[in-house]
Scaffold this active site. Sequence first.
Site, PDB file in Angstrom:
ATOM      1  N   GLN A 222     -81.472  57.856 132.165  1.00 26.39           N
ATOM      2  CA  GLN A 222     -82.108  57.086 133.237  1.00 26.39           C
ATOM      3  C   GLN A 222     -81.069  56.640 134.268  1.00 26.39           C
ATOM      4  OE1 GLN A 222     -85.243  57.196 132.979  1.00 26.39           O
ATOM      5  NE2 GLN A 222     -85.846  55.937 134.739  1.00 26.39           N
TER       6      GLN A 222
ATOM      7  N   GLU B 199     -81.749  65.141 106.883  1.00 25.29           N
ATOM      8  CA  GLU B 199     -81.210  64.319 105.778  1.00 25.29           C
ATOM      9  C   GLU B 199     -82.017  63.042 105.566  1.00 25.29           C
ATOM     10  OE1 GLU B 199     -76.882  64.067 105.335  1.00 25.29           O
ATOM     11  OE2 GLU B 199     -76.786  65.947 106.459  1.00 25.29           O
TER      12      GLU B 199
ATOM     13  N   TRP C 213     -84.934  75.405 107.098  1.00 28.45           N
ATOM     14  CA  TRP C 213     -84.116  74.408 107.815  1.00 28.45           C
ATOM     15  C   TRP C 213     -82.730  74.321 107.195  1.00 28.45           C
ATOM     16  CZ3 TRP C 213     -86.952  74.157 111.796  1.00 28.45           C
ATOM     17  CH2 TRP C 213     -88.345  74.011 111.693  1.00 28.45           C
TER      18      TRP C 213
ATOM     19  N   GLY D 243     -79.846  59.400 136.438  1.00 30.18           N
ATOM     20  CA  GLY D 243     -80.830  59.962 137.369  1.00 30.18           C
ATOM     21  C   GLY D 243     -80.910  61.465 137.189  1.00 30.18           C
TER      22      GLY D 243
HETATM   23  N1  COS Z   1     -79.309  58.080  93.459  1.00 31.68           N
HETATM   24  C1  COS Z   1     -79.454  58.375  92.137  1.00 31.68           C
HETATM   25  N2  COS Z   1     -80.676  58.491  91.557  1.00 31.68           N
HETATM   26  C2  COS Z   1     -81.762  58.332  92.346  1.00 31.68           C
HETATM   27  C3  COS Z   1     -81.675  58.039  93.720  1.00 31.68           C
HETATM   28  C4  COS Z   1     -80.371  57.913  94.275  1.00 31.68           C
HETATM   29  N3  COS Z   1     -80.222  57.634  95.565  1.00 31.68           N
HETATM   30  N4  COS Z   1     -82.913  57.918  94.226  1.00 31.68           N
HETATM   31  C5  COS Z   1     -83.769  58.141  93.208  1.00 31.68           C
HETATM   32  N5  COS Z   1     -83.064  58.390  92.077  1.00 31.68           N
HETATM   33  C6  COS Z   1     -83.626  58.630  90.748  1.00 31.68           C
HETATM   34  C7  COS Z   1     -84.587  57.513  90.403  1.00 31.68           C
HETATM   35  O1  COS Z   1     -83.894  56.408  89.812  1.00 31.68           O
HETATM   36  C8  COS Z   1     -85.545  58.188  89.425  1.00 31.68           C
HETATM   37  O2  COS Z   1     -84.964  58.271  88.135  1.00 31.68           O
HETATM   38  P1  COS Z   1     -85.437  57.299  86.944  1.00 31.68           P
HETATM   39  O3  COS Z   1     -86.928  57.500  86.840  1.00 31.68           O
HETATM   40  O4  COS Z   1     -84.655  57.803  85.789  1.00 31.68           O
HETATM   41  O5  COS Z   1     -85.081  55.912  87.385  1.00 31.68           O
HETATM   42  C9  COS Z   1     -85.610  59.614  89.957  1.00 31.68           C
HETATM   43  O6  COS Z   1     -84.427  59.817  90.740  1.00 31.68           O
HETATM   44  C10 COS Z   1     -86.853  59.836  90.802  1.00 31.68           C
HETATM   45  O7  COS Z   1     -86.828  58.913  91.890  1.00 31.68           O
HETATM   46  P2  COS Z   1     -88.143  58.454  92.686  1.00 31.68           P
HETATM   47  O8  COS Z   1     -89.207  58.081  91.704  1.00 31.68           O
HETATM   48  O9  COS Z   1     -87.739  57.460  93.713  1.00 31.68           O
HETATM   49  O10 COS Z   1     -88.589  59.852  93.374  1.00 31.68           O
HETATM   50  P3  COS Z   1     -89.584  60.100  94.558  1.00 31.68           P
HETATM   51  O11 COS Z   1     -90.040  61.499  94.472  1.00 31.68           O
HETATM   52  O12 COS Z   1     -90.636  59.054  94.618  1.00 31.68           O
HETATM   53  O13 COS Z   1     -88.619  59.947  95.870  1.00 31.68           O
HETATM   54  C11 COS Z   1     -88.165  59.847  98.213  1.00 31.68           C
HETATM   55  C12 COS Z   1     -89.191  59.878  97.103  1.00 31.68           C
HETATM   56  C13 COS Z   1     -88.923  59.863  99.533  1.00 31.68           C
HETATM   57  C14 COS Z   1     -87.326  58.588  98.128  1.00 31.68           C
HETATM   58  C15 COS Z   1     -87.195  61.052  98.085  1.00 31.68           C
HETATM   59  O14 COS Z   1     -87.940  62.229  97.915  1.00 31.68           O
HETATM   60  C16 COS Z   1     -86.300  61.243  99.301  1.00 31.68           C
HETATM   61  O15 COS Z   1     -85.271  60.571  99.473  1.00 31.68           O
HETATM   62  N6  COS Z   1     -86.673  62.194 100.214  1.00 31.68           N
HETATM   63  C17 COS Z   1     -85.926  62.533 101.385  1.00 31.68           C
HETATM   64  C18 COS Z   1     -85.031  63.648 101.091  1.00 31.68           C
HETATM   65  C19 COS Z   1     -84.342  64.172 102.251  1.00 31.68           C
HETATM   66  O16 COS Z   1     -83.405  63.565 102.704  1.00 31.68           O
HETATM   67  N7  COS Z   1     -84.815  65.346 102.734  1.00 31.68           N
HETATM   68  C20 COS Z   1     -84.184  66.026 103.778  1.00 31.68           C
HETATM   69  C21 COS Z   1     -83.676  67.316 103.235  1.00 31.68           C
HETATM   70  S1  COS Z   1     -81.952  67.392 103.133  1.00 31.68           S
HETATM   71  S2  COS Z   1     -81.449  67.940 104.924  1.00 31.68           S
END
Ligand code: COS
Length: 395
Positions: free
Chosen positions: A343, A370, A164, A346
């Site tokens: 819609q 994203e 992607w 039409g």
């Molecule tokens: N800015 C800076 N740091 C960030 C952050 C942000 N927006 N979001 C998370 N972090 C940091 C956290 O603070 C954590 O660090 P610390 O433990 O030192 O505090 C670390 O990164 C890990 O964060 P987290 O525990 O939230 O990680 P997860 O794996 O649980 O995150 C989600 C899960 C779903 C939130 C994340 O994977 C996500 O945003 N996914 C979507 C990504 C996306 O947009 N994909 C599309 C592809 S790009 S086209």
Amino acid sequence: MPDASFLAWPFFEDRHRGLAQEIARFADGLGELAHAHCDVDAACREIVRRLGAAGWTRHSVAGEAFGGAADRLDARTLCLARETLAYRGGLADFAFAMQGLGAGPISLFGTDDQKRAWLPRVAAGEAVAAFALSEPEAGSDVAALKTRAVLEGDGYALDGEKTWISNGGIADFYSVFARTGEAPGAKGLSCFLVPADAPGLRVAERIETSAPHPLARLRFDNVKLPADALIGARGEGFKIAMSVLDVFRSTVGAAALGFARRALDEATARAATRKLFGGAMGDLQMVQAMLADSATEVDAAALMIYRAAWAKDAGAPRVTRESSMAKLYATEAAQRVVDRAVQIMGGHGVVRESPVERLYRDVRALRIYEGASEVQKVVIARQHLMEFQKGEGTG
Ligand code: COS
């Protein structure tokens, strides 16, 4: 003419008002090029070239010394540009958006050498940028990504697969996220600058989508990278990805807003002029209800997007919550606004390549890329709960 009254809102400075008018003129000049084309690769390159020649991609990179319009990315400018370009055509918006996202890791975390090597060319529209994060089994769950970068002497060897990837196949370089293994999960990722001609990197598949744009699956087979290909620090890849997405997620909402405004304008023109049941279509209350819902959702989306962008520009250290809310609301609302426009149009709304039919195809992917809507909800809820817990702690 699209409604520009929102430019009077206090989120903007006079420079934004001027820029909005200029980019509208530029976008009008793109004509049919703004839309998906039978040769999307050539069309995209040409749009990037024109954006560069007109100075618009200077806003896609940070650092005046590296060709940027300013030392920081200006989120309001990026949003206004995407909204305005999307109003005219999805491909124009896509080409602009990817320059900023693809170069985002370098703009925000790169060394001066990395910036010097790529940012001036991205800003001039001479190099096409791409952001390579998603994998076949890691899109929403970034921390699960499997592409590996293994230390070899002074450099790295990169192996794995990305999919992607927007601009895959036409990009001049990719910002690639890979596992370097400092820790499990999110703490063991790093970001690398990979030129498109690096031996071992190849386009494994081009992906055709309902709103065509350059998109590909990439293979990395023992791609040798020098030590200075690393962007930011080792193990910081997840934070780099999230910080870049924090800036650009509200711009996805802005693109959705551009599609929604265009759909509302098309629907309004139809409702005002089409005669049925002895009067104008717009006299029918059920049609009025649709227009009212769409007009309200367009304004609400604009408020959320420009609030998030203003907060970022005003120096908020993190706008994760605001930009996720803006993306979630604006993309979901735009889908509804476009559907209502179909819609009201039409049969004309489903005629291939009519403006509203194009919008119907263009808008759908924005609820997915994203960070899908479901991920935005997770992010918003986590931030919300964190704020509550912080408040509990301080009494
Ligand atoms: N800015 C800076 N740091 C960030 C952050 C942000 N927006 N979001 C998370 N972090 C940091 C956290 O603070 C954590 O660090 P610390 O433990 O030192 O505090 C670390 O990164 C890990 O964060 P987290 O525990 O939230 O990680 P997860 O794996 O649980 O995150 C989600 C899960 C779903 C939130 C994340 O994977 C996500 O945003 N996914 C979507 C990504 C996306 O947009 N994909 C599309 C592809 S790009 S086209």
